[in-house]
Design a protein around this motif. Structure first.
Motif, mmCIF file in Angstrom:
data_model
loop_
_atom_site.group_PDB
_atom_site.id
_atom_site.type_symbol
_atom_site.label_atom_id
_atom_site.label_comp_id
_atom_site.label_asym_id
_atom_site.label_seq_id
_atom_site.Cartn_x
_atom_site.Cartn_y
_atom_site.Cartn_z
ATOM 1 N N PRO A 603 -16.680 13.038 4.341
ATOM 2 C CA PRO A 603 -15.915 12.751 3.111
ATOM 3 C C PRO A 603 -14.534 12.196 3.414
ATOM 4 N N GLN A 604 -14.053 11.341 2.530
ATOM 5 C CA GLN A 604 -12.672 10.904 2.601
ATOM 6 C C GLN A 604 -11.845 11.818 1.686
ATOM 7 N N SER A 605 -10.566 11.961 1.999
ATOM 8 C CA SER A 605 -9.705 12.850 1.229
ATOM 9 C C SER A 605 -8.385 12.160 0.917
ATOM 10 N N ILE A 606 -7.687 12.688 -0.072
ATOM 11 C CA ILE A 606 -6.447 12.081 -0.522
ATOM 12 C C ILE A 606 -5.463 13.169 -0.919
ATOM 13 N N GLU A 607 -4.191 12.942 -0.641
ATOM 14 C CA GLU A 607 -3.087 13.728 -1.170
ATOM 15 C C GLU A 607 -2.172 12.766 -1.916
ATOM 16 N N SER A 608 -1.736 13.172 -3.098
ATOM 17 C CA SER A 608 -0.979 12.266 -3.958
ATOM 18 C C SER A 608 0.257 12.965 -4.511
ATOM 19 N N ASN A 630 0.466 8.016 -1.904
ATOM 20 C CA ASN A 630 -0.798 8.653 -1.567
ATOM 21 C C ASN A 630 -1.073 8.536 -0.072
ATOM 22 N N LYS A 631 -1.616 9.603 0.498
ATOM 23 C CA LYS A 631 -2.100 9.566 1.883
ATOM 24 C C LYS A 631 -3.607 9.758 1.861
ATOM 25 N N ILE A 632 -4.342 8.797 2.426
ATOM 26 C CA ILE A 632 -5.809 8.834 2.432
ATOM 27 C C ILE A 632 -6.302 9.006 3.856
ATOM 28 N N ASP A 633 -7.141 10.024 4.048
ATOM 29 C CA ASP A 633 -7.750 10.284 5.361
ATOM 30 C C ASP A 633 -9.226 9.913 5.325
ATOM 31 N N ARG A 651 -1.488 4.773 3.886
ATOM 32 C CA ARG A 651 -0.367 5.096 3.005
ATOM 33 C C ARG A 651 -0.382 4.112 1.846
ATOM 34 N N VAL A 652 -0.670 4.602 0.637
ATOM 35 C CA VAL A 652 -0.721 3.749 -0.545
ATOM 36 C C VAL A 652 0.431 4.151 -1.464
ATOM 37 N N THR A 653 1.287 3.213 -1.757
ATOM 38 C CA THR A 653 2.424 3.476 -2.632
ATOM 39 C C THR A 653 2.421 2.476 -3.771
ATOM 40 N N GLY A 654 3.044 2.855 -4.854
ATOM 41 C CA GLY A 654 3.089 1.942 -5.988
ATOM 42 C C GLY A 654 4.011 2.430 -7.078
ATOM 43 N N PHE A 693 4.096 14.753 4.231
ATOM 44 C CA PHE A 693 5.474 14.256 4.274
ATOM 45 C C PHE A 693 5.659 13.160 5.317
ATOM 46 N N ALA A 694 4.615 12.923 6.145
ATOM 47 C CA ALA A 694 4.697 11.801 7.084
ATOM 48 C C ALA A 694 4.762 10.467 6.357
ATOM 49 N N LEU A 695 4.373 10.445 5.070
ATOM 50 C CA LEU A 695 4.458 9.213 4.283
ATOM 51 C C LEU A 695 5.879 8.676 4.208
ATOM 52 N N PHE A 696 6.851 9.559 4.406
ATOM 53 C CA PHE A 696 8.240 9.167 4.232
ATOM 54 C C PHE A 696 8.948 8.967 5.576
ATOM 55 N N SER A 697 8.155 8.807 6.648
ATOM 56 C CA SER A 697 8.694 8.522 7.985
ATOM 57 C C SER A 697 8.266 7.124 8.402
ATOM 58 N N PRO A 698 9.115 6.101 8.189
ATOM 59 C CA PRO A 698 8.715 4.705 8.436
ATOM 60 C C PRO A 698 8.262 4.429 9.866
ATOM 61 N N ASP A 699 8.689 5.238 10.831
ATOM 62 C CA ASP A 699 8.305 4.966 12.214
ATOM 63 C C ASP A 699 6.858 5.336 12.505
ATOM 64 N N LEU A 700 6.184 6.024 11.562
ATOM 65 C CA LEU A 700 4.802 6.446 11.784
ATOM 66 C C LEU A 700 3.771 5.443 11.280
ATOM 67 N N TYR A 701 4.174 4.515 10.437
ATOM 68 C CA TYR A 701 3.202 3.558 9.886
ATOM 69 C C TYR A 701 3.730 2.128 10.015
ATOM 70 N N ASP A 702 2.795 1.165 9.943
ATOM 71 C CA ASP A 702 3.148 -0.248 10.085
ATOM 72 C C ASP A 702 3.941 -0.723 8.874
ATOM 73 N N GLU A 703 4.888 -1.605 9.117
ATOM 74 C CA GLU A 703 5.661 -2.174 8.026
ATOM 75 C C GLU A 703 4.838 -3.179 7.216
ATOM 76 N N GLU A 704 3.846 -3.797 7.856
ATOM 77 C CA GLU A 704 3.052 -4.838 7.193
ATOM 78 C C GLU A 704 2.226 -4.250 6.055
ATOM 79 N N ASP A 705 2.213 -4.963 4.933
ATOM 80 C CA ASP A 705 1.395 -4.561 3.793
ATOM 81 C C ASP A 705 -0.050 -4.999 4.058
ATOM 82 N N ASN A 706 -0.960 -4.025 4.186
ATOM 83 C CA ASN A 706 -2.354 -4.309 4.520
ATOM 84 C C ASN A 706 -3.288 -4.157 3.333
#
Length: 830
Positions: A603-608, A630-633, A651-654, A693-706
Motif C-alpha cells: 500500500p501507498q500512504s500519505i500524511e497531509s 503532503n508526504k507520500i510513501d 513532497r506535494v505542496t499546493g 516534518f522533513a517536508l520543511f527541510s529543503p536539503d532533503l528533497y530536490d528543488e526541481e518540480d517533478n
C-alpha cells in the motif's frame, strides 16, 4: 462454508436488531407521554408552565431520546421560546434542530411571525451541514476542507454529472484514460488507481477489482447535496479514501411530488438515432406520514459523445498498429472517433425512511465505449458489430443498505453489494485479432455498528464522540477469456486470480473513533480521530505500521466571535490527516497486460497538513484560502507495463483560493464564483523513510518540480443571473470558464511542426499547453415547466488531457456538446 456461516451470522444480528427496534418503539411510546403533557399545557395557554416542564422534566433526558422524539422536543422549544420572547433560547433551539435536520419544516409552525423569524435566521446564517463524517455537522467544524453543491447549485451550473462539478472545484482535475473517465486530486495522476472514495448516503460504492467508481456513472437527478472532501479520509473510511472523499446525500420523500425531465443533445451522427445523446429521468416522492416517506428516481441515458474529425484537427495524434517490427495498419490520420461515448445505461435509486430505519438501494449499469484501442490508432470501422464486439466496458452495480437508529445512541448498518464486470481489451484497432475479455462478479457484505454521543451545552455548543466497528468481506469470481479472431468464440485462459482451492474471499475489519471537543465554546474546537485497520492481506496486526494498521487525524478550528451582523470574517482551521491505499485487486491478482503489479507491491500512504483561512466578508461575499503539504510513501506508479512502488518519498505542496458572491436585488439574483489551485511535487533525494516534518527541510528533497500528468495550475470562474418576471416566469443564464494550466508529460513521442506524431530514441519531457474551456446555459422556468439549452466547450476548443495509460501520455478531451433540457413537475405540495 465460511460464506454460509457469515451470512447466517448477519441474519441473526438482523433479527436481534429488529427485536431491539421493537423494544425501542415501546420505549418511545412511553416517552411520548411527556410530550402529551406539554401539548395539554400549551392548549390551556399555560406557556410558561409548558416551557418550565420542557426545561426541567424533558430536557435532562434529551440525550436518551430517539431521533424523532428529539426533533419533537426541539420543535416545542422553538414554539414556546418564541411565544415567551426568549430569543436567545429560540436561536439555540433552532441551531440544535438544524444539527439534526438541515431543513426546518416551516409548515409545522402556524405562527406567521415565527415563520418569518426562522426564514430570516436561515438566510442570515446560511448554515451548511455536511454528513460525510457520519453525523450532521456544521461545515465550519468539519476537520477538512469541503466544497458543497446542493441541488439548486447543480441546476444553476447545469452540471450533467459529478465530473462537471469536480472540474470546477479547486484541487480536482480531469485526467485522460481511454478505459474510463478519471478524476485526480492535488497532484495524483495514476490510471485505474482511483484515490478518491465515493459514497452514497455514507455507503462505499468503490469496488475491489480496480478501487474505482467513475464519477460520471452517478446520476445527479437524485442528489440533494454533494460533499467534496479534499485530503485524506482513511481515519473514518480506511483504504480508498486516500486523497479525497465524495459523499452523495440523496433526496427523500418528505415533500410530495412527481417529476419528469428529458435532455437531448448532439455529438454523433444525427441521421442515426443510436448516436444521439439523451437522458430521461422520473422522480417520485411521497410523504406517507410524519415519520415515514419514500423517494424513487429512475434514469435512462445514452451518450454518443463528441465527434472528433482528425482530418480537420490541428494535431493528428494517431499511431500505427504495430506487432513487433510489422506495421499491421498505418495511422488513420483522416479518421473520426467519439469521446466519452456510452451505450444505453441506467441508474435507479430508492430511499425509504420510517422512524428509526432508513433503506437506500441503488442499481447502476454503465457501458462505456472505448474511444481508442490500446495501440492508439483509430478504429477502422464504426459499424454496429464493431461497437458491440470490440469497444466496451460494462459495469453493473447494485447495493442495498439498511440503517437503524437504536437505543443507547447506537446505529447499525447492514449492506450488501454486487458488482459485475465485462471488459473487452484490444491490442489493435483494425479487427478482432488478439481481443481478450475480463468477465466476473464481486459480492460484498458489510456490518457496521456505531455509537454516537452528543453532549449539548446551554450555549448551543456540543461535544461529540463517535466510536465504531466495521467489517466487510468481498467474494470474487473473475476470469479471463481469449477471443478467436475468426469464430469470435471465447476460450478461458488459466485462472490468474486465485490459487488452487482458494475460497476467493477477502476480509477487512476496522475500529475507529472521532472526538470533537469545544475547548472554548463556539470559538475553539479540537478534533481527534484514528482508525485501526485489519486486512487479511496487508494488515493482520502482526506488525503495527503507520499507513496500514492505523490512520490518525487531528484538527483545530478557531471561530472568533461574530460581529453585530452575525458574521465571522476570519475563521481558521489547522489540520493533520493520514491515509493509505492498498493496491487494487487487479494489480495484485490479475494479469492483463498493462495492469500487472510487481510481486512486492504494498500500500501507498500519505500524511497531509493543511492550514485554511476562511470567512464571510459580508452577507453576500465569502472566501476560502489554504495551503497544504503532503508526504507520500510507496507511491504506486506505472513503469513500462508493470505497477511498482517508487523508492523515494514524494513532497506535494499546493495552495487553493476560492471566493463566492450571491445577492438578490428586487427581482434579479446574481451568483458568481472564482477559484484557483496550484500544485507542485518534489522528490526526496534518498530512499530513507522520513517523518512528516522533513517536508520543511529543503536539503532533503530536490528543488526541481517533478509534477507530471497533472495541471500545475487551474483557474475557474462562473456567473449566473436570474430574472423573475412574475410569480410563474423566471429566466436564468450562466457562463462558466475553466483555464486549465500546463501539464508535464514524458514520452518517446512528440508532435512535429505539421501536427503529426514522431518517435524519438528516448523519453522526452514535454508540456501539454494550457486550455480555456467555456460552458454556457439558459433556462426558462414557467410554472411547473422548465425549458433550457446548455453548451459545453462552447468554442469547440481542441485540447488534451494528460494520461498515464497511453504511450503518447495524452488524450483528446471532449469537444463541443449541446443539450436541450425539458422538465415538468407533474404534482407537488409546494
Amino acid at each position: 462454508m465460511r460464506m454460509t456461516n457469515y451470512i447466517a451470522s448477519i441474519i441473526k444480528i438482523g433479527l436481534v436488531c429488529v427485536f431491539i427496534t421493537q423494544a425501542n418503539t415501546i420505549t418511545a411510546q412511553e416517552e411520548t407521554n411527556a410530550l402529551d403533557e406539554i401539548q395539554r399545557l400549551y392548549d390551556d395557554d399555560k406557556f410558561e408552565e409548558a416551557y418550565n416542564y420542557l426545561s426541567f422534566q424533558v430536557e435532562p433526558l434529551f440525550s436518551k431520546e430517539s431521533i424523532d422524539n428529539k426533533l419533537e422536543i426541539l420543535k416545542w422549544g422553538i414554539k414556546l421560546s418564541f411565544l415567551l420572547e426568549r430569543f436567545n433560547d429560540l436561536d439555540n433551539y433552532l441551531n440544535r434542530y438544524m444539527s439534526f435536520e438541515p431543513d426546518i419544516p416551516l409548515t409545522e409552525f402556524s405562527n406567521p411571525q415565527l415563520k418569518t423569524y426562522i426564514s430570516k435566521l436561515l438566510d442570515s446564517q446560511s448554515k451548511s451541514l455536511v454528513y460525510v463524517y457520519k453525523h450532521p455537522q456544521n461545515i465550519d467544524l468539519a476537520p477538512a476542507t469541503i466544497t458543497i453543491y446542493r441541488k439548486n447549485d447543480i441546476e444553476r451550473l447545469g452540471a450533467r454529472n459529478l465530473i462537471d462539478l469536480m472540474r470546477i472545484t479547486p484541487g480536482f482535475a480531469e485526467l485522460g484514460d481511454n478505459n474510463e473517465r478519471v478524476i485526480g486530486t492535488r497532484g495524483s495522476s495514476n490510471t485505474t488507481l482511483q484515490d478518491i472514495l465515493f459514497l452514497i448516503n455514507g455507503h462505499r460504492i468503490t469496488d475491489l477489482l480496480t478501487s474505482t467508481n467513475a464519477p460520471d456513472w452517478i446520476s445527479l437527478d437524485y442528489v440533494e447535496q454533494v460533499e467534496l472532501v479534499k485530503g485524506p479520509g482513511s481515519a473514518l473510511y480506511g483504504g480508498s479514501a486516500f486523497n479525497g472523499v465524495v459523499n452523495i446525500v440523496t433526496k427523500d420523500g418528505r415533500k410530495n411530488y412527481q417529476e419528469i425531465s428529458v435532455d437531448v443533445g448532439n455529438g454523433g451522427d444525427i441521421n442515426d438515432i443510436n448516436h444521439y445523446n439523451y437522458k430521461v429521468n422520473y422522480q417520485f416522492a411521497k410523504k406517507i406520514k410524519s415519520s415515514e416517506n419514500l423517494y424513487l428516481s429512475a434514469t435512462l441515458l445514452q451518450s454518443a459523445g463528441s465527434i472528433i474529425d482528425y482530418a480537420q484537427s490541428e494535431e493528428q495524434l494517431v499511431l500505427d498498429d504495430v506487432s513487433g517490427d510489422s506495421v499491421l495498419r498505418s495511422a488513420d490520420l483522416d479518421g473520426t472517433e467519439f469521446i466519452n461515448r456510452y451505450a444505453p445505461s441506467y441508474d435507479i435509486l430508492l430511499n425509504y425512511q420510517r422512524r428509526n430505519l432508513q433503506v437506500t438501494a441503488n442499481l447502476q449499469s454503465s457501458t462505456f465505449i472505448y474511444s481508442r484501442p490500446s495501440s492508439l490508432n483509430l478504429w477502422q470501422s464504426l459499424e454496429a458489430d464493431t461497437l458491440r464486439n470490440l469497444r466496451r466496458r460494462t459495469d453493473r452495480r447494485q447495493f442495498v443498505q439498511l440503517e437503524w437508529s437504536l437505543p443507547l445512541n447506537l446505529r447499525l448498518k447492514l449492506s450488501g453489494d454486487h458488482f459485475h464486470k465485462d471488459f473487452y481489451t484490444n491490442a489493435y484497432s483494425f479487427g478482432v485479432e488478439d481481443n481478450s475479455r475480463l468477465i466476473g462478479d464481486e459480492r460484498r457484505g458489510t456490518f457496521n455498528l456505531e455509537y454516537f454521543h452528543k453532549k449539548d451545552k446551554s450555549n448551543g455548543a456540543s461535544n461529540n464522540l463517535l466510536v465504531g466497528v466495521e467489517t466487510y468481506f468481498n467474494n470474487w469470481r473473475y476470469n479471463y477469456f481469449q477471443e478467436d479472431s475468426l469464430s469470435l468464440k471465447l476460450s478461458q485462459n488459466i485462472d490468474q486470480f486465485s490459487d488452487i482451492d482458494e475460497d476467493r474471499m477477502e476480509v477487512v475489519g476496522a475500529a475507529y473513533m472521532q472526538a470533537e471537543n469545544h475547548l472554548v465554546p463556539n470559538m475553539l474546537v479540537a478534533t481527534f480521530g484514528v482508525r485501526l485497520n485489519y486486512h487479511n492481506v496487508y494488515s493482520r496486526f502482526d506488525n503495527i505500521v503507520f499507513g496500514k494498521t492505523y490512520s490518525p487525524r487531528a484538527g483545530l478550528v478557531f471561530l472568533p466571535r461574530a460581529n453585530k451582523n452575525g458574521l465571522r470574517k476570519y475563521k481558521l482551521k489547522v489540520l493533520y490527516n493520514s491515509a493509505f491505499l492498498p493496491p487494487p485487486f487487479l494489480y495484485r491478482r490479475g494479469g492483463i497486460t498493462g495492469f500487472v503489479g510487481a510481486d512486492n507491491l504494498i500500500p501507498q500512504s500519505i500524511e497531509s497538513g493543511e492550514v485554511t483561512l476562511f470567512g464571510d466578508l459580508n452577507k453576500n461575499l465569502s472566501y476560502n484560502v489554504l495551503v497544504y503539504a503532503n508526504k507520500i510513501d510507496n507511491l504506486i506508479s506505472r513503469q513500462s507495463d508493470t505497477y511498482i512502488n517508487e523508492e523515494t518519498e514524494k513532497r506535494v505542496t499546493g495552495s487553493e483560493f476560492e471566493i463566492a458572491f450571491k445577492d438578490t436585488v428586487n427581482t434579479t439574483s446574481i451568483s458568481m464564483f472564482m477559484n484557483f489551485a496550484m500544485t507542485k511535487l518534489n522528490n526526496f533525494k534518498d530512499s530513507v523513510r522520513h517523518n512528516y516534518f522533513a517536508l520543511f527541510s529543503p536539503d532533503l528533497y530536490d528543488e526541481e518540480d517533478n509534477l507530471e500528468r497533472f495541471p500545475r495550475t487551474h483557474l475557474n470562474a462562473g456567473i449566473t443571473v436570474g430574472f423573475d418576471f412574475d410569480r410563474n416566469i423566471k429566466v436564468t443564464a450562466g457562463l462558466t470558464g475553466q483555464l486549465i494550466g500546463k501539464s508535464t508529460i514524458s514520452s518517446t513521442y512528440f508532435v512535429n511542426v505539421s501536427g503529426v506524431l514522431e518517435e524519438s530514441t528516448e523519453s522526452v519531457s514535454q508540456d501539454l499547453p494550457s486550455a480555456f474551456v467555456l460552458n454556457a446555459l439558459v433556462n426558462l422556468h414557467w410554472d411547473k415547466y422548465r425549458l433550457g439549452i446548455s453548451m459545453f466547450n462552447a468554442t469547440d476548443k481542441e485540447y488534451y488531457l494528460p494520461s498515464a495509460v497511453s504511450r503518447i501520455q495524452r488524450q483528446r478531451a471532449e469537444g463541443r456538446m449541446v443539450y436541450l433540457n425539458f422538465r415538468i413537475r407533474l404534482a407537488a405540495d409546494d
